[in-house]
Scaffold this active site. Structure first.
Site, PDB file in Angstrom:
ATOM      1  N   LYS A  40       1.041  -1.500  -0.048  1.00  0.00           N
ATOM      2  CA  LYS A  40      -0.125   0.263  -0.060  1.00  0.00           C
ATOM      3  C   LYS A  40       1.319   0.843  -0.314  1.00  0.00           C
ATOM      4  CE  LYS A  40      -3.958  -0.357   2.441  1.00  0.00           C
ATOM      5  NZ  LYS A  40      -4.326  -0.959   4.005  1.00  0.00           N
ATOM      6  N   ARG A 110      -3.223   3.642   8.634  1.00  0.00           N
ATOM      7  CA  ARG A 110      -3.632   2.511   7.745  1.00  0.00           C
ATOM      8  C   ARG A 110      -2.579   0.967   7.189  1.00  0.00           C
ATOM      9  NH1 ARG A 110      -4.784   4.842   1.703  1.00  0.00           N
ATOM     10  NH2 ARG A 110      -5.126   2.841   1.724  1.00  0.00           N
ATOM     11  N   GLY A 119      -8.298  -7.309   4.427  1.00  0.00           N
ATOM     12  CA  GLY A 119      -9.444  -7.548   5.698  1.00  0.00           C
ATOM     13  C   GLY A 119      -7.966  -7.693   6.660  1.00  0.00           C
ATOM     14  N   MET A 121      -5.457  -7.042   8.795  1.00  0.00           N
ATOM     15  CA  MET A 121      -5.321  -5.896   9.750  1.00  0.00           C
ATOM     16  C   MET A 121      -5.966  -4.380   9.584  1.00  0.00           C
ATOM     17  SD  MET A 121      -1.316  -6.653  10.030  1.00  0.00           S
ATOM     18  CE  MET A 121      -1.205  -6.376   8.021  1.00  0.00           C
ATOM     19  N   ARG A 356      -3.590  -0.966  -6.997  1.00  0.00           N
ATOM     20  CA  ARG A 356      -2.363  -2.577  -6.214  1.00  0.00           C
ATOM     21  C   ARG A 356      -1.845  -3.456  -7.499  1.00  0.00           C
ATOM     22  NH1 ARG A 356      -5.392  -5.176  -0.941  1.00  0.00           N
ATOM     23  NH2 ARG A 356      -7.400  -4.368  -1.796  1.00  0.00           N
ATOM     24  N   HIS A 473     -16.745  -7.877   0.450  1.00  0.00           N
ATOM     25  CA  HIS A 473     -15.809  -8.684   0.868  1.00  0.00           C
ATOM     26  C   HIS A 473     -15.572 -10.162   1.097  1.00  0.00           C
ATOM     27  CE1 HIS A 473     -14.583 -11.977   3.982  1.00  0.00           C
ATOM     28  NE2 HIS A 473     -13.551 -11.539   3.716  1.00  0.00           N
ATOM     29  N   GLU A 806      10.128 -46.123  -9.584  1.00  0.00           N
ATOM     30  CA  GLU A 806       8.853 -46.270  -8.498  1.00  0.00           C
ATOM     31  C   GLU A 806       9.664 -47.158  -7.211  1.00  0.00           C
ATOM     32  OE1 GLU A 806       5.227 -47.359  -9.507  1.00  0.00           O
ATOM     33  OE2 GLU A 806       6.226 -48.892 -11.119  1.00  0.00           O
ATOM     34  N   SER A 825      10.217 -44.226 -17.405  1.00  0.00           N
ATOM     35  CA  SER A 825       9.013 -43.107 -17.133  1.00  0.00           C
ATOM     36  C   SER A 825       8.688 -42.683 -14.825  1.00  0.00           C
ATOM     37  CB  SER A 825       8.249 -43.731 -17.498  1.00  0.00           C
ATOM     38  OG  SER A 825       6.805 -42.861 -17.020  1.00  0.00           O
ATOM     39  N   ASN A 829       4.424 -41.299  -7.583  1.00  0.00           N
ATOM     40  CA  ASN A 829       3.738 -42.289  -6.496  1.00  0.00           C
ATOM     41  C   ASN A 829       4.208 -42.947  -5.552  1.00  0.00           C
ATOM     42  OD1 ASN A 829       1.476 -40.073  -7.937  1.00  0.00           O
ATOM     43  ND2 ASN A 829       0.564 -41.408  -7.579  1.00  0.00           N
ATOM     44  N   ASP A 830       3.937 -44.108  -6.084  1.00  0.00           N
ATOM     45  CA  ASP A 830       4.750 -45.257  -5.166  1.00  0.00           C
ATOM     46  C   ASP A 830       6.802 -44.706  -4.927  1.00  0.00           C
ATOM     47  OD1 ASP A 830       3.313 -47.300  -4.984  1.00  0.00           O
ATOM     48  OD2 ASP A 830       3.748 -47.983  -7.051  1.00  0.00           O
ATOM     49  N   CYS A 893       4.834 -39.876 -14.793  1.00  0.00           N
ATOM     50  CA  CYS A 893       3.341 -40.345 -14.998  1.00  0.00           C
ATOM     51  C   CYS A 893       2.908 -39.879 -13.534  1.00  0.00           C
ATOM     52  CB  CYS A 893       3.224 -41.396 -15.719  1.00  0.00           C
ATOM     53  SG  CYS A 893       3.898 -42.568 -14.749  1.00  0.00           S
ATOM     54  N   TYR A 913       8.985 -34.970 -20.821  1.00  0.00           N
ATOM     55  CA  TYR A 913       7.832 -34.769 -20.838  1.00  0.00           C
ATOM     56  C   TYR A 913       7.323 -35.209 -19.240  1.00  0.00           C
ATOM     57  CZ  TYR A 913       6.617 -39.741 -20.728  1.00  0.00           C
ATOM     58  OH  TYR A 913       7.052 -41.494 -20.003  1.00  0.00           O
TER      59      TYR A 913
END
Ligand code: ADP
Ligand code: MG
Ligand code: MG
Length: 944
Positions: A40, A110, A119, A121, A356, A473, A806, A825, A829-830, A893, A913
């Protein structure tokens, strides 16, 4: 907290103590330095210095705020002097005096940190008023009502923000008075009423803090400055920073802006407003927003009265409106960004109070990106960089079906697009409870929302308020989160005591389902059918630009031809993961597949598999045909076999049922005999039934035997830890028939398509590989099948052979694996489970949330790639893999492949990729471009 000495302080010789610079006048401060001056403050300096009409003021730096905390909540020495000096500058330029009973100078206090925390402060307005100066204000303005209005505002704000008195006390006193006067709005209250209110408010303060509100303006000022500093560590602000991951590197401490007041609540030609240089929900190039006549400060955001749209100002105050349009142009050209501005008109004169970068939804972000490039204000790179890739999922939000015929029950303002259905809940805590503990979809319905409702926004599908405008708001927060929001739905009356609402003749209570459309503002009772959105023209332009800059390819994870077709429309350049288990799970296959699992010998197994082969071949053909020569990476069977069988409990239940039915059946079977003995004449009627009963009994027995056999097999296949058990390539080694059938189906499908001159690119991927020997065995198996297929079809099918990565050991053996594998690849996850030794479900359900809260882990590594651990393994794997095969193709993947910061990392370590779900393809395209642009600009991205 660290004690950072301000630079000029440190530079001074030790003997002469020159106090640091704690504040800057708006005419002096460096508008580029948001970290020091707050967003600000920086904006106010910038606007002042480019010649816009800004009331004079100064910024106390964020550094001063940190020193305030370091010094044990004491304003640093020397600050007071600097403040007094700056105040005398303000007095001079305003030709007023702070505390002067004739011509009083009033100021606003301010807050403002480096990034905007809406909102979080609070602002104190009209500071400097007391029983004397208010007389001066009245005399100077000639408007008595205005004087008391300003004073009552000051007392309640000071009471609430500085003295921490519950704001409801002031609000209730005001409401009571309004009721007494039969006034709907504050503007209806007379000067006399407001004077009375001032006295009431003063009493509230005395009653609550035991002493009157301070009279001395400087005492007021320093108390207010401290309160703003302290609010940085208030609960609301701390919660907000945690929620939005605002670290000290991003924003540390708040600045305090002290600014001469201008008055939107004086006389007839005054107003206050909030406008955007362009429409933040569509991006349309028009001034957008609201204003409110005879109002001050937060009135507009708080939704006290429903404001007027800004275009109406053209009729009422044409000059001011024209000036505002000029300001809009100046600011956009200066910042090269859409601005969100606050202004006040005092007696027909425009003052700018804030500017802003506007928060926009992504649709508006894209339109303005395209427009700003076309207007020559920014480059394509800048256009891409200013967008938040994660937000692209917002465009995957549902829209109301255009064919929908159900009429809405009421219409408010559509302020944040997208449609949502859910159960009505009237407060934020309840919304959180319903969504978290009962998994309910929620529409939060309130008169208006406040910062403390923020957790309700997170919990809700959509937000509906009965008052407030486009910049209330609710609207601002919902847009920031990309949640559908309708405000100002005045047709709905909320009864907060009863926790119910009425819309026309309909009464709704918590739990009733409604639908809102944040685009049109319409509200329906019950659910309304919705449709998936299409890519807009702007989206296509942006993604086309993204494609020009990105180096990473973008593939998709899909298992069906229809998902593949969708992914292609979204821009996928291949399939990075096609899982084959679905092909066995489909209704017409699962029976045969279970038979295969239950088979006793390899020969029996092979025989059942032969029945499956043609079905699978057709599946692969359909998939390859859709993909039109783009690479299709097919993973051989991965999950443990017991996943294809019913659960032990289920089978046990069926067996129990069958056994019970046997007792019943035996009894029924005896019935004809009994009847026969009772009455031989019944004989002709009984023979047919006897036959039927016998065959039923036979059926029952064979069913029961089958179930018992299945139960037996389930027990044999049962594993202590299936995730680490008999799955992936281990299945392929122990049941080679399964992999052979799959490979044969794949290669024959490709061969038949090649004969039809359809382009195909097949990549066969082996899951869960740990050792090179495993890979070698599968490679040999494939070679055998390949030869068979070539002989049978006369076609040599080109294909790539590769390994999923993996397992940690596979990373460590990347060099060796790459001697055989033509591609890798990363199954992150694993690999993440394996690296952390976490099982995902247990982690996410039991301890990960606490780990995140305690900052033991920053993120959920199953959503955001853990660069330091898993990422390290990946980069080693890339390096060693490419050392033995320079043209090794490498992709990811795992789910993280659709998350921007993970994508940035994948770019940095040189993957070819990323592959993600169809709905994340656009995110991946944009994020990949941003990664490339950052690299080009030398901005350090994510590295190990
Ligand atoms: P927020 O960060 O919540 O937007 P601000 O500091 O911008 O808080 O203040 C809120 C509103 O108070 C502003 O939009 C403006 O209307 C009013 N305001 C602040 N300072 C002044 C001032 N010097 N003169 C008139 N109004 C002011
Ligand atoms: Mg505020
Ligand atoms: Mg503001």
């Amino acid at each position: 907290m660290t004690t950072q000495k301000s630079p000029n302080y440190a530079a001074e010789p030790k003997t002469i103590k020159i106090p640091p610079v704690y504040l800057y006048l708006f005419s002096e401060g460096d508008g580029k330095n948001k970290k020091l001056l707050g967003g600000k403050g920086a904006g106010l300096c910038e606007m002042t210095q480019i010649g816009l009409p800004v009331p004079p003021g100064f910024v106390i730096t964020t550094q001063t705020c940190l020193e305030y905390f370091d010094g044990g909540f004491k304003l640093p020495e020397g600050l007071a002097d600097q403040v007094r000096q700056a105040m005398s500058q303000l007095e001079k330029s305003m030709n007023l005096g702070f505390g002067d009973s004739e011509k009083p100078l009033l100021v606003s206090i301010r807050s403002g940190a480096a990034i905007s925390m809406p909102g979080m402060m609070d602002t104190v307005l009209n500071l400097g008023l007391n029983d004397e100066t208010v007389r001066g204000l009245i005399k100077r303005s000639g408007d008595e009502r205005f004087g008391w209005d300003s004073y009552r505002r000051f007392i309640s704000l000071f009471g609430e923000i500085v003295l921490k008195i519950n704001s409801d006390l002031f609000k209730n006193a005001m409401e009571a008075l309004k009721k007494e006067r039969n006034a709907t709005y504050d503007t209806t209250l007379s000067s006399f009423d407001l004077h009375g209110l001032v006295e009431t408010f003063k009493r509230i303060i005395e009653d609550n803090v035991g002493k009157p509100i301070p009279n001395d303006p400087y005492e007021q000022l320093f108390m207010a400055i401290e309160a703003v500093f302290a609010s940085w560590n208030g609960k609301r602000a701390v919660d907000y920073r945690r929620e939005f991951k605002i670290t000290p590197e991003i924003a540390n401490g708040t600045a305090v802006n002290v600014q001469a007041m201008v008055f939107g609540n004086v006389g007839e030609h005054s107003a206050t407003g909030v406008v955007f240089t362009r429409n933040p929900s569509t991006g349309e190039n028009v001034l957008f927003g609201d204003y409110l006549e005879r109002a001050q400060g937060e009135d507009i955001v708080a939704g006290i009265r429903t404001p007027k749209p800004i275009f109406e100002m053209k009729q009422v105050m044409p000059e001011v409106h024209g000036e505002l349009l000029k300001v809009r142009e100046t600011l956009e050209t200066h910042f090269r960004e859409i601005q969100d501005m606050e202004f006040t008109v005092e007696n027909g004169k425009l003052f700018m109070l804030q500017t802003r970068s506007a928060k926009m939804n992504i649709a508006a972000g894209m339109k303005t990106s395209v427009d700003l490039v076309n207007e020559g204000l920014i480059t394509k790179e800048q256009a891409l960089m200013r967008l938040d890739a994660t937000q692209l999922t917002q465009l995957m939000y549902s829209q109301i079906d255009p064919e929908n015929k159900t009429p809405p029950v009421t219409v408010g303002l559509g302020v944040s697009p997208g449609a949502a259905s859910g159960e009505v809940v009237f407060d934020a805590d309840e919304a959180e409870r319903q969504s978290k503990t009962h998994g309910k979809k929620i529409i939060l319905l309130r008169e208006q929302t406040k910062p403390e409702d923020i957790h309700g926004f997170f919990a809700a599908q959509g937000i509906l308020t009965t008052v407030g405008g486009k910049t209330s708001h609710a609207a601002v927060v919902a847009r920031g989160m990309g949640k559908p929001c309708v405000t100002g739905a005045g047709g709905i009356k909320i009864n907060s005591v009863e926790e119910s609402a009425t819309i026309g003749d309909h009464k709704i209570i918590q739990g009733d389902v409604i639908t809102i459309d944040g685009t049109s503002g319409k509200v329906w009772l019950g659910e309304v059918s919705m449709v998936e959105p299409e890519f807009s023209k702007d989206m296509n332009t942006i993604l086309k630009w993204a494609d020009e800059f990105r180096r990473l390819g973008v593939r998709t994870n899909v298992d069906t031809p229809s998902d593949a077709a969708k992914a292609l429309r979204f821009g996928a350049e291949g399939i990075g993961l096609c899982r084959t288990e679905r092909m066995f799970n489909a209704a017409d296959r699962i029976g045969i597949f279970q038979e295969m699992i239950l088979a006793d010998s390899p020969e029996d197994r092979a025989a059942t598999l032969r029945r499956l082969q043609p079905l699978q071949k057709e599946d692969f053909k359909a998939m390859l045909r859709v993909m039109q020569g783009f690479p299709v990476t097919i993973r051989l069977l991965d999950p443990p076999l017991h996943e294809f069988l019913p659960s032990e409990e289920e089978i046990q239940r069926q067996i129990d049922m069958l056994q019970k039915s046997k007792v019943a059946l035996d009894n029924v079977c005896r019935l004809p005999k009994i009847l026969r003995t009772l009455d031989p004449q019944l004989e002709p009627f009984l023979t047919g039934d006897q036959q039927m009963l016998n065959s039923l009994a036979r059926l029952q027995k064979s069913e029961l035997d089958k179930k018992l056999e299945t139960l037996q097999k389930i027990r044999v296949l049962k594993e202590v830890n299936p995730m680490l058990g008999h799955r992936g390539v281990r299945l392929g080694i122990t049941y080679p028939e399964i992999y052979e059938t799959q490979v044969e189906a794949i290669l024959e499908a490709a061969a038949e398509l090649i004969k039809e001159t359809v382009a195909v690119k097949v990549e066969i991927m082996v899951p869960n590989v740990c050792t090179a020997e495993e890979l070698k065995r599968v490679e040999e198996l494939i070679k055998r099948v390949e030869q068979r297929v070539t002989e049978k079809t006369g076609v040599v099918v080109p294909y790539k052979f590769g390994s999923m990565i993996e397992v940690v050991r596979a990373c460590m053996r990347a060099g060796k694996l790459a001697e055989m594998a033509e591609f890798f690849s990363f199954g992150t996850n694993d690999l993440t489970q394996a690296t952390f030794s976490f099982s995902r479900e247990d982690a996410e359900n039991k301890f990960l949330p606490l780990y995140n809260q305690l900052k033991i882990l920053q993120d959920n590594p199953f959503e955001i790639l853990d660069v330091k651990g898993v990422g390290r393994l990946m980069s080693i794997t890339v390096e060693w893999g490419r050392r033995s095969r320079p043209d090794l193709e490498i992709g990811i993947c795992g789910e993280q492949g659709g998350e921007p910061s993970s994508i940035e990392f994948c770019h940095a370590i040189g993957l070819d990729y990323v592959s993600c779900s169809p709905y994340r393809i656009s995110i991946a395209r944009l994020a990949a471009a941003q990664a490339a642009i950052k690299e080009k600009k030398g901005v350090h991205g994510k590295t190990v």
